[in-house]
Design a protein around this motif. Structure first.
Motif, short mmCIF file in Angstrom:
data_model
loop_
_atom_site.label_atom_id
_atom_site.label_comp_id
_atom_site.label_asym_id
_atom_site.label_seq_id
_atom_site.Cartn_x
_atom_site.Cartn_y
_atom_site.Cartn_z
N VAL A 236 2.49 -2.74 7.60
CA VAL A 236 3.61 -1.87 7.26
C VAL A 236 3.59 -1.56 5.75
CG1 VAL A 236 6.11 -1.61 7.25
CG2 VAL A 236 4.98 -2.84 9.13
N ALA A 237 3.70 -0.28 5.42
CA ALA A 237 3.72 0.16 4.02
C ALA A 237 5.14 0.44 3.57
CB ALA A 237 2.86 1.40 3.85
N ASP A 238 5.39 0.16 2.30
CA ASP A 238 6.67 0.52 1.67
C ASP A 238 6.33 1.25 0.37
OD1 ASP A 238 9.09 0.71 0.33
OD2 ASP A 238 9.79 -1.27 0.99
N ASP A 239 6.31 2.58 0.43
CA ASP A 239 5.91 3.35 -0.73
C ASP A 239 6.89 3.20 -1.89
OD1 ASP A 239 3.60 4.28 0.46
OD2 ASP A 239 4.56 6.09 1.26
N GLN A 240 8.18 2.98 -1.59
CA GLN A 240 9.17 2.82 -2.65
C GLN A 240 8.94 1.51 -3.42
OE1 GLN A 240 11.41 5.09 -3.64
NE2 GLN A 240 10.56 6.49 -2.11
N ALA A 241 8.67 0.46 -2.65
CA ALA A 241 8.44 -0.85 -3.28
C ALA A 241 7.00 -0.98 -3.78
CB ALA A 241 8.76 -1.97 -2.29
#
Length: 259
Positions: A236-241
């Motif tokens: 899972v990616a979190d572009d904001q973090a």
């Protein structure tokens, strides 16, 4: 008569003594003198002369120089032809040599100490101390380095990293290196994504879906989507973090070294 016998025996004794005396006084026979041996002494001859080999000094050859037709092109001699240039499928030396010069990994080995890893596309190596590895060893979080550009100039995002690993596992192939990731993500003994699907769902006569896209296409789309979601839920990616979190099916000791 007795007197005559006495005289006879006396004469015999006298004669015997005389013979004995003669025998003692006779000189011993002299052995023949040995034949003298003549020794001929030859004059000493001079030792043979051994001539030393003559060393011939040749002029040094001129260094060989290679001048490419285009000086802006870097040429590297190699052997073999790459079977492919897809990083998810590359599993031999020829393609690997090219890919390691055109792509980066999340982590790499430390040249000075191969027992340790250094960050590449990741900002740091996940550990228990920095919170990158969960206490149960089932979750790894990578902080993705900002400002990294693709060859076309676009910027790398955490979603790109997640998609790279998702795509590799989902396209499968028992002959690909993805087997190094399917087990930690999907479970020990799972060597290909199709191992999660019951082969008979494609037809009663189907016994395996490994490396068989045609039979895999016969499986209910809902089953295929659910299988796909197991992979996307695990990476899972979190572009904001700026992170990518990877969830394992079980603790996996060599997980970081695999990258």
């Amino acid at each position: 008569m007795q007197h005559k016998l006495s005289i006879f025996f006396s004469l015999i004794i006298v004669v015997s003594l005389s013979l004995a005396a003669c025998a003692q006084s006779s000189p011993a026979p002299t052995p023949p003198a040995p034949t003298p041996t003549t020794v001929v002494v030859q004059p000493a001859t001079a030792a043979p002369t051994i001539s030393s080999p003559t060393a011939t000094v040749l002029p040094s050859a001129a260094p060989i120089t290679f001048k490419p037709k285009d000086p802006t092109t870097y040429v590297v001699p190699s052997f073999g032809i790459p079977e492919m240039l897809d990083p998810a499928f590359c599993y031999e030396a020829s393609c690997g040599q090219i890919i390691f010069n055109t792509h980066d990994t999340l982590l790499f080995y430390n040249r000075e100490d191969p027992n340790t890893l250094i960050p590449m596309l990741a900002l740091e190596v996940p550990s228990l101390e920095n919170g990158g590895i969960s206490a149960d060893g089932l979750s790894y979080t990578f902080k993705i380095r900002p400002g990294v550009l693709f060859h076309d100039g676009s910027e790398l995002t955490p979603s790109d990293v997640a998609y790279t690993f998702q795509r590799g596992i989902l396209q499968g192939g028992t002959w690909s290196p993805q087997v190094l990731l399917t087990e930690p993500f999907l479970g020990a003994g799972i060597l290909d994504i199709t191992d999660l699907i019951t082969p008979s769902l494609a037809g009663p006569e189907i016994t395996t879906l490994n490396d068989d896209p045609a039979s895999l296409a016969l499986v209910d789309p809902a089953v295929l989507k659910a299988t796909c979601q197991k992979v996307t839920n695990a990476i899972v990616a979190d572009d904001q973090a700026g992170t990518v979190t990877m969830k394992l099916a079980q603790p996996w000791g060599p997980f970081l070294a695999t990258f």
